[in-house]
Scaffold this motif. Structure first.
Motif, short mmCIF file in Angstrom:
data_model
loop_
_atom_site.label_atom_id
_atom_site.label_comp_id
_atom_site.label_asym_id
_atom_site.label_seq_id
_atom_site.Cartn_x
_atom_site.Cartn_y
_atom_site.Cartn_z
N UNK A 59 0.83 -1.20 0.00
CA UNK A 59 0.00 0.00 0.00
C UNK A 59 0.87 1.25 0.00
N UNK A 60 1.91 1.25 0.86
CA UNK A 60 2.78 2.41 0.95
C UNK A 60 3.51 2.64 -0.37
N UNK A 61 4.04 1.57 -0.94
CA UNK A 61 4.77 1.68 -2.19
C UNK A 61 3.87 2.24 -3.30
N UNK A 62 2.65 1.77 -3.34
CA UNK A 62 1.70 2.23 -4.35
C UNK A 62 1.41 3.72 -4.19
N UNK A 63 1.22 4.17 -2.96
CA UNK A 63 0.92 5.58 -2.71
C UNK A 63 2.13 6.47 -3.00
N UNK A 64 3.30 6.00 -2.64
CA UNK A 64 4.51 6.77 -2.93
C UNK A 64 4.72 6.89 -4.43
N UNK A 65 4.42 5.80 -5.15
CA UNK A 65 4.51 5.84 -6.61
C UNK A 65 3.56 6.88 -7.18
N UNK A 66 2.40 7.03 -6.56
CA UNK A 66 1.42 8.02 -7.01
C UNK A 66 1.98 9.43 -6.81
N UNK A 67 2.70 9.66 -5.70
CA UNK A 67 3.33 10.96 -5.46
C UNK A 67 4.36 11.23 -6.56
N UNK A 68 5.16 10.21 -6.89
CA UNK A 68 6.17 10.35 -7.93
C UNK A 68 5.53 10.71 -9.27
N UNK A 69 4.44 10.05 -9.58
CA UNK A 69 3.75 10.31 -10.85
C UNK A 69 3.20 11.73 -10.91
N UNK A 70 2.66 12.20 -9.79
CA UNK A 70 2.14 13.56 -9.74
C UNK A 70 3.26 14.58 -9.96
N UNK A 71 4.44 14.31 -9.41
CA UNK A 71 5.58 15.19 -9.62
C UNK A 71 5.96 15.21 -11.09
N UNK A 72 6.00 14.04 -11.70
CA UNK A 72 6.37 13.96 -13.12
C UNK A 72 5.37 14.71 -14.00
N UNK A 73 4.12 14.78 -13.54
CA UNK A 73 3.08 15.51 -14.27
C UNK A 73 3.08 17.00 -13.98
N UNK A 74 3.94 17.43 -13.07
CA UNK A 74 4.00 18.84 -12.70
C UNK A 74 2.93 19.26 -11.72
N UNK A 75 2.28 18.30 -11.09
CA UNK A 75 1.21 18.59 -10.12
C UNK A 75 1.81 18.59 -8.71
#
Length: 386
Positions: free
Chosen positions: A31-47
């Motif tokens: 669960x933690x890994x999945x959520x952290x990955x979501x943070x990384x993706x948001x950064x890559x999107x400029x959000x």
């Protein structure tokens, strides 16, 4: 008559386009890994704001999770909130003392805060932790340049290129350093190497254009800028360089058009508006240039260069009294501007006020003792007074 065309822009310091992949042998929950990955993706999107909010939730759940803290720090860093990101990266460094990415970003935070000595020490730590990386010497050189340690910076660029002869960030930065030192032939070799390695680099073509422009190779410079703009029509360095290129050749109508394109991309940069006023003034369209000068002065009363350039325009029009008012206002706004005193000295000398001109040139030299043009004019005025 001297005219200063300046670019006083501050580049965005947050290097959000390049990040390190945190690779550590620590087991995260799915669960933690999945959520952290979501943070990384948001950064890559400029959000970045959304990434920060989600990152704080993850850190609240797992306060000592290195990757969760790292991604939260990235999200905050990308918003140029360096003071807030700094303690987060320091925490990552304490959790992972052998991870070079933490001191690298600590250094970036200090750099963004203008604390260049601390930045240099942090980049040095990153180099020590990962001696095989070509990136960290470039980061350290960047801080050393802000400390006026040019020879040390050059040594680090060479070190980076020893590690990886095709490391583009080092080649680009080294080319700029060489060009700034007037070593244009060496700079051109580096820039040509860079665009050979990456023909689609708008940044590389822009740097090459700048180097060629400084060597007065105007046709080749124009070609380089056009190559940059064909790849990226909004590349500021190329637009700025092309504007300067037209000015260098005194192609005032072309310069006006080039500067207009630059303003469309960077509409909040006041130095570009001043440049536009100067270019229009060179075409003797004084009513149009005056409107820009007066608006700049009204909106930015501490921007002394605008007063001085307006004074020069009035001087050209033989409006001596009005010009002197603007000269004095500009000197009051920027009392440490050597060029302003030098220009005022020229104005006074032309008006046969030699003692006052001598004082103005002396003031310029007091601010900048190595100002050769001011020294030359001072020597001439002294002869004229004898």
């Amino acid at each position: 008559m001297d005219r200063s065309f300046r670019l006083t822009r501050m580049p965005r310091l947050a290097s959000c386009l390049v990040f390190f992949i945190l690779s550590i042998a620590i087991g995260f929950s799915q669960a933690t890994t999945s959520e952290v990955e979501k943070v990384r993706e948001l950064i890559q999107q400029g959000k970045y704001v959304e990434a920060e909010a989600l990152g704080k939730v993850q850190v609240a759940k797992a306060a000592n999770d290195p990757e969760a803290n790292y991604q939260l720090g990235r999200a905050i860093f990308c918003q140029d909130k360096f003071s807030e990101a700094l303690p987060i990266f320091e925490k990552v460094a304490s959790l992972l003392p052998n991870f070079a990415g933490a001191p690298k970003l600590i250094g970036d935070c200090y750099y963004g805060l203008g604390e260049f000595e601390r930045a240099e020490k942090s980049f040095t730590k990153a180099m020590e932790l990962d001696a095989g990386s070509a990136d960290y010497p470039v980061d350290r050189a960047r801080a050393l340049l802000r400390l006026n340690r040019y020879a040390d910076a050059e040594t680090l660029y060479k070190k980076s290129l020893e590690i990886n002869p095709n490391h583009l960030p080092a080649i680009f930065a080294y080319a700029v350093l060489l060009s700034d030192q007037g070593r244009n032939q060496e700079a051109e070799l580096q820039a040509n190497k860079a665009v050979t390695l990456d023909k689609e680099s708008a940044y590389g073509w822009s740097i090459l254009g700048d180097i060629l422009r400084r060597q007065k190779q105007y046709f080749r410079a124009e070609s380089a800028y056009k190559s940059a703009l064909a790849i990226d029509p909004k590349r500021v360095r190329a637009l700025d360089g092309r504007s300067r290129l037209m000015i260098d050749q005194e192609l005032w109508k072309d310069a006006e058009e080039a500067t207009r394109l630059l303003l469309e991309v960077e509409p909040n940069e006041i130095a570009h508006y001043l440049r536009m006023a100067n270019v229009i003034d060179e075409q003797a369209r004084y009513a149009d240039s005056e409107a820009i000068y007066q608006k700049l002065i009204k909106d930015h009363p501490k921007y002394g260069v605008a007063f001085i350039d307006y004074a020069v325009s009035l001087w050209r029009q033989d409006k001596t009294k009005e010009a002197e008012v603007q000269f004095k206002a500009g000197l009051e706004a920027e009392p440490q501007n050597a060029w302003a005193f030098y220009t005022y000295g020229n104005f006074l000398r032309q008006n046969k006020r030699l003692k006052e001109a001598k004082t103005a040139f002396e003031a310029a030299l007091k601010i900048n003792p190595s100002y050769e043009a001011a020294q030359q004019r001072l020597d001439i005025v002294k002869l004229e007074l004898d």
